[in-house]
Design a protein around this motif. Sequence first.
Motif, PDB file in Angstrom:
ATOM      1  N   ILE A  67      40.656  54.120  51.855  1.00  0.00           N
ATOM      2  CA  ILE A  67      41.956  54.519  51.159  1.00  0.00           C
ATOM      3  C   ILE A  67      40.894  54.564  49.219  1.00  0.00           C
ATOM      4  O   ILE A  67      40.505  53.565  49.003  1.00  0.00           O
ATOM      5  CB  ILE A  67      42.557  53.340  50.895  1.00  0.00           C
ATOM      6  N   THR A  68      41.933  55.780  48.675  1.00  0.00           N
ATOM      7  CA  THR A  68      40.792  56.498  47.077  1.00  0.00           C
ATOM      8  C   THR A  68      41.941  55.767  46.760  1.00  0.00           C
ATOM      9  O   THR A  68      41.976  55.904  45.449  1.00  0.00           O
ATOM     10  CB  THR A  68      41.045  57.460  47.432  1.00  0.00           C
ATOM     11  N   ASN A  69      43.583  55.964  46.762  1.00  0.00           N
ATOM     12  CA  ASN A  69      44.354  55.026  45.727  1.00  0.00           C
ATOM     13  C   ASN A  69      45.237  54.357  45.767  1.00  0.00           C
ATOM     14  O   ASN A  69      46.285  53.592  45.614  1.00  0.00           O
ATOM     15  CB  ASN A  69      45.698  56.690  46.467  1.00  0.00           C
ATOM     16  N   THR A  70      44.441  53.109  45.760  1.00  0.00           N
ATOM     17  CA  THR A  70      44.748  52.037  45.598  1.00  0.00           C
ATOM     18  C   THR A  70      44.451  51.058  44.736  1.00  0.00           C
ATOM     19  O   THR A  70      42.512  51.302  44.763  1.00  0.00           O
ATOM     20  CB  THR A  70      44.957  50.684  46.774  1.00  0.00           C
ATOM     21  N   ILE A  71      44.347  49.885  43.997  1.00  0.00           N
ATOM     22  CA  ILE A  71      43.350  49.069  43.180  1.00  0.00           C
ATOM     23  C   ILE A  71      44.003  48.203  43.618  1.00  0.00           C
ATOM     24  O   ILE A  71      45.092  47.437  44.001  1.00  0.00           O
ATOM     25  CB  ILE A  71      44.380  49.340  41.526  1.00  0.00           C
ATOM     26  N   ASP A  72      42.650  47.301  43.247  1.00  0.00           N
ATOM     27  CA  ASP A  72      42.578  45.668  44.392  1.00  0.00           C
ATOM     28  C   ASP A  72      43.726  44.434  42.914  1.00  0.00           C
ATOM     29  O   ASP A  72      43.472  45.187  42.287  1.00  0.00           O
ATOM     30  CB  ASP A  72      41.423  45.250  44.139  1.00  0.00           C
ATOM     31  N   TRP A  73      44.196  44.071  43.901  1.00  0.00           N
ATOM     32  CA  TRP A  73      45.116  42.710  43.323  1.00  0.00           C
ATOM     33  C   TRP A  73      44.264  42.401  41.888  1.00  0.00           C
ATOM     34  O   TRP A  73      44.684  42.274  40.672  1.00  0.00           O
ATOM     35  CB  TRP A  73      45.024  41.657  43.717  1.00  0.00           C
ATOM     36  N   ASP A  74      43.429  41.989  41.571  1.00  0.00           N
ATOM     37  CA  ASP A  74      42.569  41.642  40.232  1.00  0.00           C
ATOM     38  C   ASP A  74      42.430  42.493  38.965  1.00  0.00           C
ATOM     39  O   ASP A  74      43.042  42.318  38.359  1.00  0.00           O
ATOM     40  CB  ASP A  74      41.128  41.251  40.284  1.00  0.00           C
ATOM     41  N   ALA A  75      41.692  43.583  39.568  1.00  0.00           N
ATOM     42  CA  ALA A  75      42.228  44.480  38.605  1.00  0.00           C
ATOM     43  C   ALA A  75      43.893  44.645  38.156  1.00  0.00           C
ATOM     44  O   ALA A  75      43.836  45.032  36.806  1.00  0.00           O
ATOM     45  CB  ALA A  75      41.161  46.122  39.245  1.00  0.00           C
ATOM     46  N   SER A  76      44.376  44.870  39.119  1.00  0.00           N
ATOM     47  CA  SER A  76      46.163  45.125  38.766  1.00  0.00           C
ATOM     48  C   SER A  76      46.266  43.651  37.729  1.00  0.00           C
ATOM     49  O   SER A  76      47.498  45.215  36.968  1.00  0.00           O
ATOM     50  CB  SER A  76      46.568  45.509  40.559  1.00  0.00           C
ATOM     51  N   HIS A  77      46.741  42.992  38.583  1.00  0.00           N
ATOM     52  CA  HIS A  77      46.622  41.423  37.931  1.00  0.00           C
ATOM     53  C   HIS A  77      45.754  42.092  36.530  1.00  0.00           C
ATOM     54  O   HIS A  77      47.360  41.651  34.938  1.00  0.00           O
ATOM     55  CB  HIS A  77      46.202  40.242  38.359  1.00  0.00           C
ATOM     56  N   ALA A  78      44.524  41.970  36.318  1.00  0.00           N
ATOM     57  CA  ALA A  78      44.233  42.025  34.528  1.00  0.00           C
ATOM     58  C   ALA A  78      45.425  43.468  33.770  1.00  0.00           C
ATOM     59  O   ALA A  78      45.583  43.261  32.640  1.00  0.00           O
ATOM     60  CB  ALA A  78      42.770  42.487  34.696  1.00  0.00           C
ATOM     61  N   LEU A  79      45.274  44.280  33.880  1.00  0.00           N
ATOM     62  CA  LEU A  79      45.907  45.830  33.690  1.00  0.00           C
ATOM     63  C   LEU A  79      46.918  45.018  33.308  1.00  0.00           C
ATOM     64  O   LEU A  79      47.774  45.636  32.129  1.00  0.00           O
ATOM     65  CB  LEU A  79      45.588  46.718  34.549  1.00  0.00           C
ATOM     66  N   ARG A  80      47.658  44.622  34.469  1.00  0.00           N
ATOM     67  CA  ARG A  80      49.784  44.436  34.003  1.00  0.00           C
ATOM     68  C   ARG A  80      49.249  43.231  32.855  1.00  0.00           C
ATOM     69  O   ARG A  80      50.422  43.728  31.880  1.00  0.00           O
ATOM     70  CB  ARG A  80      50.016  43.872  35.145  1.00  0.00           C
ATOM     71  N   THR A  81      48.696  42.483  32.656  1.00  0.00           N
ATOM     72  CA  THR A  81      48.390  41.456  31.789  1.00  0.00           C
ATOM     73  C   THR A  81      48.626  41.908  30.416  1.00  0.00           C
ATOM     74  O   THR A  81      48.830  41.753  29.293  1.00  0.00           O
ATOM     75  CB  THR A  81      47.334  40.315  31.879  1.00  0.00           C
ATOM     76  N   ALA A  82      46.881  42.589  30.447  1.00  0.00           N
ATOM     77  CA  ALA A  82      47.099  43.596  29.093  1.00  0.00           C
ATOM     78  C   ALA A  82      48.381  44.348  28.442  1.00  0.00           C
ATOM     79  O   ALA A  82      48.517  44.381  27.444  1.00  0.00           O
ATOM     80  CB  ALA A  82      45.397  44.474  29.740  1.00  0.00           C
ATOM     81  N   ASP A  83      48.837  45.363  29.495  1.00  0.00           N
ATOM     82  CA  ASP A  83      49.838  45.241  28.852  1.00  0.00           C
ATOM     83  C   ASP A  83      51.243  44.867  28.393  1.00  0.00           C
ATOM     84  O   ASP A  83      51.368  44.852  27.248  1.00  0.00           O
ATOM     85  CB  ASP A  83      50.842  46.233  30.446  1.00  0.00           C
TER      86      ASP A  83
END
Length: 272
Positions: A67-83
Motif C-alpha cells: 500500500i503506497t498511498n497511506t501515511i502512518d499515524w506518527d507521521a500524520s499526527h506530527a504533520l497535523r500538529t505542525a499545521d
Amino acid sequence: MPATPSAIAAAHRARTIAAIARNRAENSAPVPNAEDRTALLDIATLLDTAAHSLETEEPGTWDGIVITNTIDWDASHALRTADEIAAAHPAIGFPPRFSQYVTAPVFGNEVDLPPSLLPGGPVLIAKEGDLFARLLALHGHYLAAPNGPEDQESIKAALEAAFTLHWKHALLAQSIAADTEHRSNRPAVPAAVEIPTPGTPMALRRAHDAYGPTVTYGLNDRRLPCHVSDQGVTHPAVRMVSHLGATIATCDDDSHRNAAAVAARELYDSLN
C-alpha cells in the motif's frame, strides 16, 4: 520491507521544509517575535519526526500488494500538529495547511493557496494576484515532477521558492493590517468642494486654505500611469479629487481607472 518511494519523497520534503523553518527562526530580522521563532523550531522538530517515521515505518500490504498511498499515524499526527502551529502563528509565513506539500507524493493531493487577504484597491489586489499566480505555477511544476532521488534538488529549490512567496504573502498581510489601522485613525475627510482648475500650486494652496483639505477640479493635459496590465502606460487624466486621486477617461475597465487613482493619491499623500 523498506519504505516506499513515495514515502521517501515525502520525507525529503519534510526535511527540506524543516530546514526552511530553522533558517527563518535563526534570523530575528524577519521574525523578531521570540514566540514565533519558537513556533518555527517546534514545526521543524515535528517535520523531522514525520520524516523519520516516513523513512522507517514498514508499509502495509493488502493481498500481497504494498500500500503506497497511506501515511502512518506518527507521521500524520506530527504533520497535523505542525499545521495547527502554523495556523496559530501567521506571522511566520507558513500557510495554515503547508503539510500538503509533504503529503503530495503519497496522496497526489493538490496544494491549497493561502486564504486571500481580500485586499482593497487594485494595487494590493494585483500584488496578491501576482503571488498567487507564481505559487500556482510552482505547484503545477512541483506536483507534476517525478519523485525519484535524482529529483531531490529540483524539489528542494521549488519548495524554497514557494515558501519565499508564502513569506511575501505574510508580509503583505502585515502591510495591509498596518495600513488599515493607520486609515482607521485618520480624521474623516469632508466632501469635496468643486473649484476651477488651479493654474499654479499657489492657487491650489489658496483653494485648500479657503475650502479645506478636499477639493475637486478638472484636469487638462495631464496623464497618469495605470499599473494593472499595461506596464505603466499613461492615460489622459480628467479629474482630480484631493486625497482620493484622479480619474482617467480612456480606460473602460474600472480597475484601470482605479489604478490611476491610486497612483495619483499616493503621489498626493507623499507631498502632504
